[in-house]
Motif scaffolding. Structure first.
Motif, PDB file in Angstrom:
ATOM      1  N   ASP A   1       0.790  -1.367   0.041  1.00 25.40           N
ATOM      2  CA  ASP A   1      -0.053   0.098   0.147  1.00 25.40           C
ATOM      3  C   ASP A   1       0.808   1.219   0.052  1.00 25.40           C
ATOM      4  O   ASP A   1       1.772   1.198   0.718  1.00 25.40           O
TER       5      ASP A   1
ATOM      6  N   GLU B   1      -2.210   6.803  -6.446  1.00 23.74           N
ATOM      7  CA  GLU B   1      -1.859   6.195  -4.705  1.00 23.74           C
ATOM      8  C   GLU B   1      -1.254   6.868  -3.875  1.00 23.74           C
ATOM      9  O   GLU B   1      -1.506   7.182  -2.690  1.00 23.74           O
TER      10      GLU B   1
ATOM     11  N   GLN C   1      -9.921   4.365   0.197  1.00 22.26           N
ATOM     12  CA  GLN C   1      -8.764   3.461   0.284  1.00 22.26           C
ATOM     13  C   GLN C   1      -9.416   2.019   1.043  1.00 22.26           C
ATOM     14  O   GLN C   1     -10.211   1.872   1.740  1.00 22.26           O
TER      15      GLN C   1
END
Ligand SMILES: Nc1ncnc2c1ncn2[C@@H]1O[C@H](COP(=O)(O)OP(=O)(O)OP(=O)(O)O)[C@@H](O)[C@H]1O
Ligand SMILES: Nc1ncnc2c1ncn2[C@@H]1O[C@H](COP(=O)(O)OP(=O)(O)OP(=O)(O)O)[C@@H](O)[C@H]1O
Ligand SMILES: [Mg+2]
Ligand SMILES: [Mg+2]
Lengths: 250, 283, 249, 283
Positions: free
Chosen positions: A18, A135, A226
């Protein structure tokens, strides 16, 4: 724009981590590099980052382009420290009537700062290579970077590509008509180029706003939410940070 | 049911702030499920008219009714739930970094939940043949692909009325046909009402139900394509021409006195007509 | 023998030095020790917050304001990536573009624009850095924008021509940035040695590239302002750079 | 005299920095006074090829000779005195505030005195039918007018070779014909050698001497228009099509077995051929 790497799109071992984890770990490691006294830790960080960069198959050309400037700056810092600061003279020469002295302690200081530069840049480069832009943006918003700033970043990112293409075409059109045939001409052509970009930017911003308003834009961009962080991710990154911390402490 | 009027447009005049009178004497209406075209030369006012119909320019004399209510009195939310406009230049319209995010922008703003947004975006991408590119960066797409994403972005919002500004300009011949096919499918299968601006004379008669010819800010002619494309001279006055096929048959009919019954606009019709004449001659 | 080696080494070094000095407007990631990086970042926070406050205020009235700011950031990004030839150094360098954004959108928004361009450059080009973001915002964003804005407005108030005002604005934005960068650099690398002597040396070392660069930046800024005035005076009025009478009259 | 080769192009491969292989296997030459066309779908490499021929992209494998000398060895001054490139989008090319200043930009850079510049600019404006607009602001011009000014800007520099990237894209039907007429006049009357990229299939055969078809970065076909446009299927493979007229006659000939001797490309030829067949049948 070729250095503006498209690498993050590829599927590799870091692309599954992540972005929030990558960003936090990078910031922590950066802090460690900056606060370390000596060469060992920054150089160790550099090695790890290089190995990871190879692991995610960054093209060597892109990689070297990214590092060319920091290396040059690191070199300049060494020179400044070596020649301009320190007490412990190593040698002294007299070319063209100037006295130039090299200092041993200055050199050591310079080397330390350069190792910091290279270590820190390698962390930053790895983050950039391994994380797609969007991201990274949601990771920034998770870090409580204000929404307004992130929205501007998103607009800017997209239009860099549109406008740089326009800039290239205008540049070629000017070159075609000998716009850069002398320094004076070149300067005025460059001003015209930059001005044309500003005009384009203004006009497109009006059109873009219209296009957005008709799709429901009311002043703030919606961000995709997210997924929750995975425990394994968090544990592994904690483990990594702790190991780095121990090495830092040695 | 099919003859419900969605948009009814009457513009006596519209002037840009710098004094350019861009619109004068426009009066037409768009019915539900219609596929209408605005044909006109450069600067004839096509873009201006579409912007007026989308409620973006409000400062005109006349009235534009969307489902019976004055478009100037509707809030932009009310307009944009029904009407979507696709711009001439795709770079003005696409602002998100990736394809998925751009198409998801409208539905997210409409307040759909994350999960439902996916279910709106993916079919829209499928409709424009771009389902494989959901995660691509916009700036890596070709011109034609960008145009498709623009359309997908509006499809995902489920607009009932689409206004398109030169959707085929800049596309290669095959791209043009594919784009028109896509629009026809939307119109036939999903019942989307479409108004498009274009100056592609050869393409239009194959696909459109109704046609309006704009010249210097007013509509000079309107009807089904066969009614509109009749004489080369009248088209030349508005800086347009007949489709090439029609032009040729027209010349054969009027200058060479070949006994064509009508002036066909498409290759298929022309072929039948020529065969008929050949057969007549044989007999 | 040893002496000759040292001399040729020195010449080589000075060549490399001027080459990279041209890029040194951005403080590279890693140069600043932790404390300094933190200090500059904290200093930058109120300025960025001011920009965000302005942004919020303006964009609540005009929905196209955010896209405009984003696009201007893209323009600044591109301008500051464009190589232009520097006569003395024999290399290419880049202008910073903060003078012009200061003139066009005012210092608050211009600081925000610079912050955005800098962050993008740090993340994707390793130009500048995350921990030096604050320092770069102060030197390029705050100093550059204020210098550009104030000089331009000041000279215009004194009835200076557009070209001169633009030129001086660009020049002072560039030089103000360069002075601040030198302060940041010298304090960041001084270690245990005293600050002032090192500062003077850094300042002097950059003069051969920064003097002509400032002039280039000035010429570019002036060229942009004049082009905007001739080509699209309506934009200058809209952005409140000129008054309506100045354009029509 | 007429068969002097001006440009001889052989490109084995060209790859953009991001890894896109945009050109592979191109080999052709342009003779003095020729009016040649590059036809190809979106992304086939037309713009890339023109940029290579103009010396803007140098990093290719192969060789491009301008009047016999390697274009990579020539200085940009030497190239741009002979060769001029007109870009796809006029807004990219026009950067001065007024028409006169823009057209004067090139001659001023060539070092002409103020007075002589006037004498180069005014005839160039006359050639493109824009002499009345010398003092107009560029952003008030229509799209077609802007394209004309782009061409005037290069004419004023007296280029012998013009490379044009889609000069007719975005123009209305009449504008297209006028633009092609203008280019034909330049080619015939002033002997300017012209290479233009386009995907306007219907327009090309009326005006061009030679035609090269690009597909995925290589030239797949070349020759006079009649040689190139033969079968619809082959054109479809490269995402193009026959001109409408040719398409219709082709179908009549091959599917309906009408005894056409050849497949004409223009309205005039088709008309004659149809009349001939009708006459035959009558007899
Ligand atoms: N923002 C504006 N301000 C002033 N005049 C304008 C503006 N936009 C368009 N015009 C003028 O209004 C007229 C109609 O323009 P419009 O853009 O509607 O034409 P169009 O039919 O879309 O042409 P094209 O085929 O070139 O797209 C033109 O004369 C144009 O110069
Ligand atoms: N700057 C660039 N960097 C990377 N790839 C590029 C670049 N420019 C073009 N390409 C790619 O090279 C190929 C050829 O592009 P080119 O622009 O030459 O096509 P074209 O024939 O001019 O198309 P169009 O009809 O759309 O103008 C395309 O696949 C395109 O995506
Ligand atoms: Mg239009
Ligand atoms: Mg092209």
């Amino acid at each position: 724009m070729e250095v503006f790497s498209e690498h993050p799109k590829n599927d590799h071992l870091l692309s599954r981590v992540d972005a929030r984890v990558k960003l936090s770990v990078s910031l922590l490691v950066l802090a460690m590099v900056l606060s370390y006294k000596g060469l060992a830790f920054p150089l160790f960080t550099l090695c790890i980052s290089l190995v990871l960069c190879m692991g995610i198959k960054v093209r060597p050309k892109v990689f070297f382009l990214r590092f060319s400037e920091p290396v040059l700056i690191a070199f300049v810092v060494i020179m400044i420290k070596f020649l301009f600061s320190g007490q412990d003279a190593m040698f002294s020469i007299n070319p063209w009537g100037m006295t130039i002295t090299g200092h041993k302690d200055g050199l050591m200081d310079g080397l330390q700062i350069s190792s910091r530069i290279l270590g820190a840049v390698s962390v930053l480069a790895l983050l950039g290579f391994s994380t797609p832009f969007t991201e990274l943006m949601s990771a920034l918003s998770w870090l409580r970077i204000p929404r307004g700033l992130i929205e501007i970043l998103m607009f800017a990112y997209r239009y860099i590509f549109v406008l740089s293409e326009d800039a290239l075409v205008i540049y070629n059109a000017q070159k075609n008509r000998l716009g850069y045939s002398s320094i004076r001409r070149g300067l005025s052509s460059f001003g015209v180029l930059a001005g044309s970009l500003a005009i384009k930017a203004f006009d497109s911003s009006q059109n873009t706003a219209t296009a957005m308003i008709q799709r429901g834009y009311d002043g703030s961009l919606p961000l995709l939410k997210q997924r929750p962080l995975r425990l394994a991710e968090v544990l592994f990154s904690l483990f990594f940070v702790v190991i780095m911390g121990i090495i830092w402490n040695l | 049911m099919e003859s419900v009027t969605r948009l009814s447009v009457r513009i006596d005049s519209f002037t840009y702030p710098d004094g350019t009178m861009a619109m004068s004497g426009v009066d037409f209406s768009v019915k539900k499920g219609e596929f209408a075209g605005l044909l006109g030369s450069n600067g004839s006012g096509k873009t201006t008219l579409l912007r007026l119909m989308d409620g973006l320019l409000k400062d005109f004399r006349g009235s534009i009714l969307l489902d019976g209510s004055d478009i100037r009195k509707l809030s932009s939310r009310e307009i944009y739930r029904k009407v979507g406009l696709v711009f001439q230049n795709p770079d003005d319209q696409l602002f998100a970094p990736t394809v998925f995010e751009d198409v998801a922008f409208g539905p997210l703003n409409m307040g759909f939940a994350e999960k439902d947004v996916r279910e709106l975006v993916l079919p829209a991408l499928r409709d424009v043949d771009m389902e494989g590119s959901a995660n691509k960066a916009i700036h890596n797409l070709s011109f034609g692909q960008k145009k498709r994403i623009c359309i997908a972005g509006l499809l995902a919002m489920g607009h009932e009325i689409l206004l398109l500004d030169e959707p085929t300009a800049g596309l290669d011949p095959m791209g043009e046909y594919k784009m028109m096919d896509l629009l026809t499918k939307l119109n036939r299968d999903k019942g989307v009402t479409i108004v498009m601006a274009t100056h592609s004379v050869d393409l239009v008669p194959l696909f459109l139900d109704r046609l309006y010819i704009l010249s210097k800010g007013s509509i000079v002619r309107g009807g089904v394509p066969e009614e509109v494309f009749t004489a080369p001279l009248e088209m030349a006055q508005v800086k347009l021409r007949l489709p090439h096929i029609a032009e040729m048959i027209y010349r054969l009919k009027h200058e060479d006195k070949v006994s064509f019954k009508k002036v066909p606009l498409t290759i298929g019709e022309a072929r039948r007509e020529i065969l008929r004449v050949l057969g007549e001659n044989n007999a | 023998m040893k002496n000759r080696l040292a001399i040729s080494l020195f010449t080589l070094c000075s060549l490399l030095f001027t080459a990279s000095a041209a890029h040194a407007m951005h403080i590279s990631e890693g140069i600043l020790p932790f404390n300094w990086a933190l200090l500059w970042s904290l200093l930058a926070v109120p300025f960025v917050a001011w920009g965000l406050y302005k942004l919020k205020k303006e964009s609540s009235v005009d929905l196209s304001f955010k896209p405009l700011v984003g696009l201007m950031a893209a323009v600044v990004f591109i301008i500051s990536c464009m190589p232009i030839p520097v006569p003395t150094a024999g290399t290419c360098s880049h202008p910073c573009g903060t003078g012009i954004s200061g003139i066009l959108v005012g210092p608050a928004i211009s600081i925000l624009i610079t912050a955005v361009a800098l962050l993008l450059q740090a993340l994707f080009l390793a130009h500048g850095g995350l921990t030096t973001w604050g320092a770069d915002i102060i030197s390029m964003g705050v100093m550059g924008s204020f210098a550009g804005y104030c000089v331009f407005r000041g000279l215009r108030a004194l009835k200076a021509g557009l070209w001169i005002a633009g030129f001086m604005a660009g020049l002072s934005a560039d030089w103000a940035t360069y002075m601040t960068t030198s302060v940041e650099l010298a304090s960041g690398i001084k270690g245990d040695s005293p600050f002032l002597p090192l500062f003077w040396k850094v300042l002097l070392a950059f003069i051969p590239t920064q003097l002509p660069l400032g002039i280039l930046e000035g010429a570019m800024t002036a060229g942009m302002v004049v082009l905007l005035y001739k080509k699209r005076p309506d934009l200058l009025v809209k952005m409140r750079v000129l008054k309506h009478e100045e354009v029509t009259g």
